[in-house]
Design a protein around this motif. Sequence first.
Motif, PDB file in Angstrom:
ATOM      1  N   ALA A 221       0.740  -1.282   0.011  1.00 24.63           N
ATOM      2  CA  ALA A 221       0.060   0.026  -0.115  1.00 24.63           C
ATOM      3  C   ALA A 221       1.039   1.224   0.002  1.00 24.63           C
ATOM      4  O   ALA A 221       1.783   1.353   0.769  1.00 24.63           O
TER       5      ALA A 221
ATOM      6  N   ASP B 292      -0.580  -3.774   4.354  1.00 22.13           N
ATOM      7  CA  ASP B 292      -1.502  -3.562   4.968  1.00 22.13           C
ATOM      8  C   ASP B 292      -2.224  -5.216   5.424  1.00 22.13           C
ATOM      9  O   ASP B 292      -2.106  -6.096   4.515  1.00 22.13           O
TER      10      ASP B 292
ATOM     11  N   MET C 200      -6.253  -3.097   0.187  1.00 21.22           N
ATOM     12  CA  MET C 200      -5.461  -2.041  -0.186  1.00 21.22           C
ATOM     13  C   MET C 200      -6.110  -0.500   0.750  1.00 21.22           C
ATOM     14  O   MET C 200      -7.113  -0.487   0.729  1.00 21.22           O
ATOM     15  N   SER C 201      -5.072  -0.075   1.351  1.00 21.85           N
ATOM     16  CA  SER C 201      -5.831   1.002   2.368  1.00 21.85           C
ATOM     17  C   SER C 201      -5.426   2.568   1.594  1.00 21.85           C
ATOM     18  O   SER C 201      -4.508   2.839   1.334  1.00 21.85           O
TER      19      SER C 201
END
Length: 196
Positions: free
Chosen positions: A91, A183, A188-189
């Motif tokens: 990420a 993450d 996905m952040s």
Amino acid sequence: MALSQWTSAVEWLAAAAREPRVCKNDWQHSVTGSHLLAAGRFWDVLIVPSCLGMRAADMLACLPRLEPGPVLLNSRRQRIGFFLPPDPAAAWAGEGVRYLTTGSWIATPAPHCRWGDLRWVCPPDGNGTLHTPAALELALRVAMGELVRDHGTTRHRVASRGTKDAPSPDSTSLLPSLSRRPDLSGKMSGVGGSPT
């Protein structure tokens, strides 16, 4: 780009398409000259604002003993895409940053395309050379520092006629948190995955 290198680059990039033959046909005959390719199989793409990405791309191109990976410019959207090794657990965080991996698509022109709204700043070399995440992260951090030093912000500003830019504040206070971080949930952040 020599003919053999160009042919290798076309084959390498088109391999990411569902139908490589259709992809190559689109590059030659479609109105846009581009084709949607899937990220996450052979490469991922980190997309950043062009004012930041062009500086970072220049730095990476000048590093000795480091072959630069592909860099794609979308001048209409003012974005630059850096092709990285696939890492679905990665990420990247930062203002205006998107990380495309498995399940994401990106429009690409043929590897020799160096004109138009969608063009290669550094085309694929046909050998599968990609950017090293650590080197790219460092180049982006240095580029952000230069933007802050030169403009007082991580974005370009155009000074109005007859006015002076305000003095630059401490550069560390304006740096967005651009970083790679895993993450642990596998999601996905804070980054998207729509076509460029």
